[in-house]
Motif scaffolding. Structure first.
Motif, PDB file in Angstrom:
ATOM      1  N   GLY A 179      61.676   6.082  48.968  1.00 28.46           N
ATOM      2  CA  GLY A 179      60.707   5.414  49.834  1.00 28.46           C
ATOM      3  C   GLY A 179      59.438   5.114  49.086  1.00 28.46           C
ATOM      4  O   GLY A 179      59.290   5.492  47.921  1.00 28.46           O
ATOM      5  N   PRO A 180      58.511   4.431  49.730  1.00 29.18           N
ATOM      6  CA  PRO A 180      57.247   4.111  49.076  1.00 29.18           C
ATOM      7  C   PRO A 180      56.478   5.402  48.750  1.00 29.18           C
ATOM      8  O   PRO A 180      56.434   6.314  49.571  1.00 29.18           O
ATOM      9  N   THR A 181      55.886   5.438  47.589  1.00 30.58           N
ATOM     10  CA  THR A 181      55.132   6.618  47.166  1.00 30.58           C
ATOM     11  C   THR A 181      53.947   6.848  48.092  1.00 30.58           C
ATOM     12  O   THR A 181      53.531   7.982  48.315  1.00 30.58           O
ATOM     13  N   ALA A 182      53.416   5.771  48.628  1.00 26.74           N
ATOM     14  CA  ALA A 182      52.239   5.875  49.489  1.00 26.74           C
ATOM     15  C   ALA A 182      52.497   6.791  50.678  1.00 26.74           C
ATOM     16  O   ALA A 182      51.576   7.374  51.233  1.00 26.74           O
ATOM     17  N   ARG A 183      53.759   6.930  51.070  1.00 27.21           N
ATOM     18  CA  ARG A 183      54.059   7.773  52.222  1.00 27.21           C
ATOM     19  C   ARG A 183      54.254   9.247  51.841  1.00 27.21           C
ATOM     20  O   ARG A 183      54.504  10.074  52.701  1.00 27.21           O
ATOM     21  N   GLU A 184      54.189   9.536  50.532  1.00 26.87           N
ATOM     22  CA  GLU A 184      54.426  10.914  50.098  1.00 26.87           C
ATOM     23  C   GLU A 184      53.108  11.605  49.745  1.00 26.87           C
ATOM     24  O   GLU A 184      52.131  10.950  49.374  1.00 26.87           O
ATOM     25  N   THR A 185      53.116  12.921  49.849  1.00 22.35           N
ATOM     26  CA  THR A 185      52.004  13.720  49.334  1.00 22.35           C
ATOM     27  C   THR A 185      52.618  14.766  48.418  1.00 22.35           C
ATOM     28  O   THR A 185      53.845  14.896  48.347  1.00 22.35           O
ATOM     29  N   ARG A 186      51.764  15.494  47.727  1.00 21.46           N
ATOM     30  CA  ARG A 186      52.243  16.570  46.868  1.00 21.46           C
ATOM     31  C   ARG A 186      53.151  17.520  47.646  1.00 21.46           C
ATOM     32  O   ARG A 186      54.220  17.920  47.181  1.00 21.46           O
ATOM     33  N   GLU A 187      52.714  17.834  48.872  1.00 22.35           N
ATOM     34  CA  GLU A 187      53.467  18.803  49.672  1.00 22.35           C
ATOM     35  C   GLU A 187      54.837  18.254  50.065  1.00 22.35           C
ATOM     36  O   GLU A 187      55.844  18.953  49.984  1.00 22.35           O
ATOM     37  N   THR A 188      54.881  16.973  50.478  1.00 21.87           N
ATOM     38  CA  THR A 188      56.175  16.433  50.890  1.00 21.87           C
ATOM     39  C   THR A 188      57.120  16.327  49.696  1.00 21.87           C
ATOM     40  O   THR A 188      58.322  16.524  49.829  1.00 21.87           O
ATOM     41  N   LEU A 189      56.563  16.032  48.522  1.00 18.60           N
ATOM     42  CA  LEU A 189      57.408  15.953  47.321  1.00 18.60           C
ATOM     43  C   LEU A 189      57.988  17.325  46.973  1.00 18.60           C
ATOM     44  O   LEU A 189      59.170  17.458  46.687  1.00 18.60           O
ATOM     45  N   VAL A 190      57.121  18.341  47.008  1.00 16.90           N
ATOM     46  CA  VAL A 190      57.591  19.697  46.699  1.00 16.90           C
ATOM     47  C   VAL A 190      58.687  20.091  47.673  1.00 16.90           C
ATOM     48  O   VAL A 190      59.736  20.610  47.288  1.00 16.90           O
ATOM     49  N   GLU A 191      58.465  19.789  48.945  1.00 19.61           N
ATOM     50  CA  GLU A 191      59.460  20.114  49.939  1.00 19.61           C
ATOM     51  C   GLU A 191      60.760  19.373  49.636  1.00 19.61           C
ATOM     52  O   GLU A 191      61.854  19.924  49.736  1.00 19.61           O
ATOM     53  N   GLY A 192      60.616  18.097  49.240  1.00 16.67           N
ATOM     54  CA  GLY A 192      61.793  17.291  48.926  1.00 16.67           C
ATOM     55  C   GLY A 192      62.583  17.826  47.746  1.00 16.67           C
ATOM     56  O   GLY A 192      63.799  17.951  47.808  1.00 16.67           O
ATOM     57  N   VAL A 193      61.881  18.174  46.657  1.00 17.99           N
ATOM     58  CA  VAL A 193      62.619  18.582  45.462  1.00 17.99           C
ATOM     59  C   VAL A 193      63.160  20.014  45.565  1.00 17.99           C
ATOM     60  O   VAL A 193      64.209  20.315  45.014  1.00 17.99           O
ATOM     61  N   THR A 194      62.439  20.877  46.278  1.00 24.41           N
ATOM     62  CA  THR A 194      62.896  22.263  46.337  1.00 24.41           C
ATOM     63  C   THR A 194      63.700  22.537  47.603  1.00 24.41           C
ATOM     64  O   THR A 194      64.457  23.496  47.655  1.00 24.41           O
ATOM     65  N   GLY A 195      63.512  21.716  48.607  1.00 18.37           N
ATOM     66  CA  GLY A 195      64.213  21.952  49.855  1.00 18.37           C
ATOM     67  C   GLY A 195      63.561  23.033  50.692  1.00 18.37           C
ATOM     68  O   GLY A 195      64.118  23.516  51.647  1.00 18.37           O
TER      69      GLY A 195
END
Lengths: 498, 312
Positions: free
Chosen positions: A226-242
């Protein structure tokens, strides 16, 4: 971003297995021109493999890739290159002994009859540099250039071959932190010039800064794009680590200020590198050594270990330390070096040999090595670090980056040191392994060891250290602790000497 | 595929040696005879001794070409002392000490002068060959007493002393490499010199010792050779180093350093010896032997290269 982006490359249902191991499965995504598309994930998530599938290093074992709406099948990187898909590897494809000109023109030299036309080649490469506004001295030897300039050479070579899609695989992993920003600017300028850029990295801040689109991978599976603009550090961490990111940094009790210092450094100096370095560390204290890369942080650490010659007094528990590395290790220093590949591990040797190496004297008797005692102690040391391995006889290279780092922690802890020097202990390890390394540091400090922590990640320094020394141009320019220890104060001090 | 390569690299040499052994046992009358086996052991004693320590030097990350020159020059030194004093112990000490000094020169060139080991030992080869000519006054040398001949050729329990000495040296080298701190340091130095140094290993000393041990073992091999021949003569003969290096490489020791094993080198020595013996027994033109040997080396190095690619 401009809306003139068009789809260049589409992956549908792409998967890749190595032997019986599934590295990737069911990947559907589209890469567009003029955009920076990031692949993010932990080590082993499959992000590099995905990049390599696109440029023909690996062949997909399932699914289809279409380029310009026609299916393509690359059997080699050369075939992908023919179609304008290029990977910027970590300087591996450069010839360090040759000039910038030779490197960029390689394989595309202008010829007149059977001979290389030097003048025309030179003009052609210069025009390429002008067109992309990237200037490097043509006659400089590539081996003498900085890492960023070498990456520029690779990029220019790619552009000279009419690249349409450029894959960057962890381009900042080996980059000094002050050179990251110029590289990111370069990546953006390529997208602005209409190239499709794929940016593979596990540095979340870089991804947030540089990319337009982000694809999150976890254990070889596509989590979302998705667009990076919709992500934050926290959502990315959640995404990569689950899992949701809690407080990463363990609590470490403050040291006893009255205790005698474990390490006392007085007037430490090395000509042209650092000078007048003096400080103490107490038992249980985590002391940070912060500063820009090149400020002399790592060099100070190496001098304390005895790896480089230096003047000045180094006292361990009050006694002057011997000059050799072996003396310093025997005195209770342990070090985790900055580069585990170059300075830390013997990649091809078994895990247990890597862990035991500095402790062989204690494990030897009149009849040579006591191999059973060695096994027992190494097994215990590895278990204490929560290292994941199949067998202690496996080579170090079989482990992931985080687990390789744990080999070094196990090695350090096994000698029961009084002082641990950890230089960039979390570089190149994924989010989950970071947490575990922080816990290691906390455990060591809690058991009364002193820790000297060097890190380029300010958050890490702020989160773990009781006290921080800031190094700039080879001098200690500030000491921060308690309420004075803020990110702002740290950065101000770090830049003060420059 | 990768496990196949790993297996081939670790046990391949053992498997092909056993196959060759069975093949020759079945196809010839003379191969498995006690006499033939004794001869092979006796003939290979010098190569076994030097190849064990060559394995160690290569694992530590260095080549040593000068082994051929040490093999030629040191027995001349030993015989010079034997001729002058009539004392065999003194002659032995002189020959071995000359070897140790030569190894020390190699070690100095590599660890202090930082010369690439291949080039350094190529250069010292010429020096040592030259020393051989000087010591012998360019002529063949023979022992004064009868005792010299007994050094290598005395029979103990059916085998020659040269064979016994080789067996003992090989076992000691194996123990040194696999069961001691020094051995571990040898592997560590070859696998990642800087990492070993930062872990407290005195890498220069480790490399120096491997050179001294190797040249000392080449001197021992040379002295035993002169005892078998009851003479020694100066030459520029590199053939000994080729035999030694071939065995180490066919045994799968990585030329990049950091991995290898003495038992595999020893197996390779026998593989090559059986090969040559087989050609003799079958009365095949020895030219074929060269072709096959070259091919075998290429196969061994390809397996090494394939496993390097994996780790690279």
């Amino acid at each position: 971003m401009a809306s003139d982006a068009e789809t260049l490359l589409t992956l549908s249902g792409v998967g890749k297995s190595f032997g019986g191991t599934v590295a990737l499965q069911g990947i559907d995504l589209a890469v567009q021109t003029g955009r920076v598309h990031a692949f993010v994930g932990e080590n082993g998530a499959g992000k590099s493999t995905l990049g390599k599938l696109i440029v023909g290093v690996h062949e997909p074992s399932a699914g289809a890739i279409t380029l310009d709406n026609t299916p393509v099948h690359f059997a080699s990187p050369a075939q992908a290159l023919e179609r304008g898909l290029v990977a910027i590897s970590q300087e591996l494809s450069l010839m360090p002994q040759r000039s910038v000109l030779d490197n960029i023109a390689l394989g595309r030299e202008m010829t007149r009859g059977p001979f290389v036309d030097d003048r025309a080649t030179r003009a052609h490469v210069q025009a390429l540099m002008d067109r992309h506004d990237m200037q490097i001295a043509l006659d400089a030897r590539v081996g003498d250039l900085s890492v960023v300039e070498r990456q520029k050479v690779e990029i220019l070579r790619a552009l000279g071959r009419d690249a349409r899609l450029i894959v960057f695989d962890e381009p900042t992993a080996r980059l000094p932190s002050d050179q990251v920003a110029p590289l990111l600017a370069l990546v953006r300028s390529l997208a602005a010039a209409g190239k499709a850029v794929i940016y593979v990295s596990h540095f979340l801040d870089e991804i947030l800064e540089v990319s337009d689109t982000v694809t999150i991978l976890r254990n070889g599976e596509h989590i979302r794009t998705g667009p990076t603009a919709r992500e934050t550090r926290e959502t990315l961490v959640e995404g990569v680590t689950g899992r949701v990111l809690g407080d990463q940094y363990p609590d470490i009790a403050p040291p006893d200020r009255a205790a005698a210092p474990v390490l006392s450094v007085t007037g430490l100096a090395r000509r042209g590198v650092f000078s007048d370095v003096s400080f103490d560390i107490r038992p249980g204290e985590v002391l940070g050594l912060a500063g820009l890369v090149g400020s002399g942080r790592s060099e100070i650490a190496r001098a304390i270990l005895g790896a480089d010659p230096a003047e000045g007094d180094i006292r361990l528990n009050g006694a002057l330390a011997g000059a050799s590395i072996a003396d310093r290790l025997a005195g209770g220093i342990a070090m985790i070096p900055e580069s585990r590949r170059d300075d830390g591990l013997m990649m091809g040797r078994p895990i247990f040999e890597n862990v035991a190496l500095p402790h062989l004297r204690q494990l030897s008797g009149a009849l040579g090595l006591n191999r059973r005692q060695e096994r027992d102690e190494v097994t215990r040391a590895c278990a204490a670090t929560e290292m994941k391995y199949a067998a202690l006889d496996d080579p170090a290279e079989a482990l992931s980056g985080g687990n390789q780092q744990k080999i070094l922690f196990a090695r350090a802890a096994m000698g029961d040191p009084v002082l641990l020097i950890a230089d960039e202990p979390t570089r190149g390890v994924d989010v989950g392994a970071k947490q575990s390394i922080y816990n290691q540091i906390a455990t060591l400090a809690a058991s009364g060891k002193a820790v000297l922590l060097i890190s380029s990640e300010i958050e890490e320094i702020m989160g773990l250290c009781h006290r921080v020394l800031v190094v700039s141009r080879g001098r200690i320019v500030g000491e921060l602790a308690d309420t004075a220890l803020t990110e702002n104060a740290l950065m101000t001090a770090a830049f003060s000497g420059t | 595929m990768q496990t196949a390569i790993t297996f081939a690299r670790t046990y391949g040499i053992l498997v092909v040696t056993l196959l060759l052994f069975c093949l020759l046992t079945l196809t010839t009358d003379g191969f498995l005879s006690e006499r033939n086996m004794r001869n092979i052991l006796d003939q290979q004693s010098g190569v076994l001794i030097a190849a064990s320590f060559m394995t160690m030097a290569i694992i530590a990350g260095n080549f040593d070409i000068s082994v051929g020159a040490v093999y030629v020059a040191t027995p001349l030194v030993a015989l010079l002392v034997e001729n002058a004093t009539g004392s065999i112990p003194l002659a032995l000490v002189a020959g071995l000490a000359a070897g140790a000094v030569m190894g020390g020169i190699n070690g100095f060139a590599v660890t202090r002068l930082k010369v690439n080991s291949f080039i350094a030992t190529l250069a010292t080869s010429f020096m040592f060959f030259g020393a051989g000519y000087l010591v012998s006054d360019r002529s063949i040398m023979r022992p004064e007493g009868e005792g010299w001949r007994a050094l290598a050729r005395t029979r103990v329990f059916e085998l020659t002393t040269a064979t016994w000495i080789a067996l003992i040296v090989v076992i000691l080298a194996g123990i040194l490499l696999t069961r001691t701190r020094f051995g571990r340091n040898v592997y560590a130095t070859g696998a990642n010199r800087e990492a070993a140094r930062l872990a407290g290993v005195n890498v220069d000393r480790v490399q120096m010792i491997t050179f001294v041990l190797l040249a000392g073992s080449a001197a021992l091999a040379g002295i035993l050779g002169s005892s078998r021949a009851i003479s020694a003569q100066p030459s520029d003969d590199f053939s000994f180093i080729f035999a030694v290096l071939t065995a180490v490489i066919v045994g799968g020791t990585s030329i990049a350093g950091g991995s290898g094993a003495i038992w595999r080198t020893v197996t390779a020595v026998f593989f090559l010896a059986f090969l040559s013996n087989g050609f003799n027994l079958h009365q095949i033109d020895p030219i074929w032997q060269r072709l096959i040997e070259g091919f075998v080396i290429l196969v061994a190095v390809s397996i090494d290269a394939a496993s390097q690619r994996r780790s690279g």
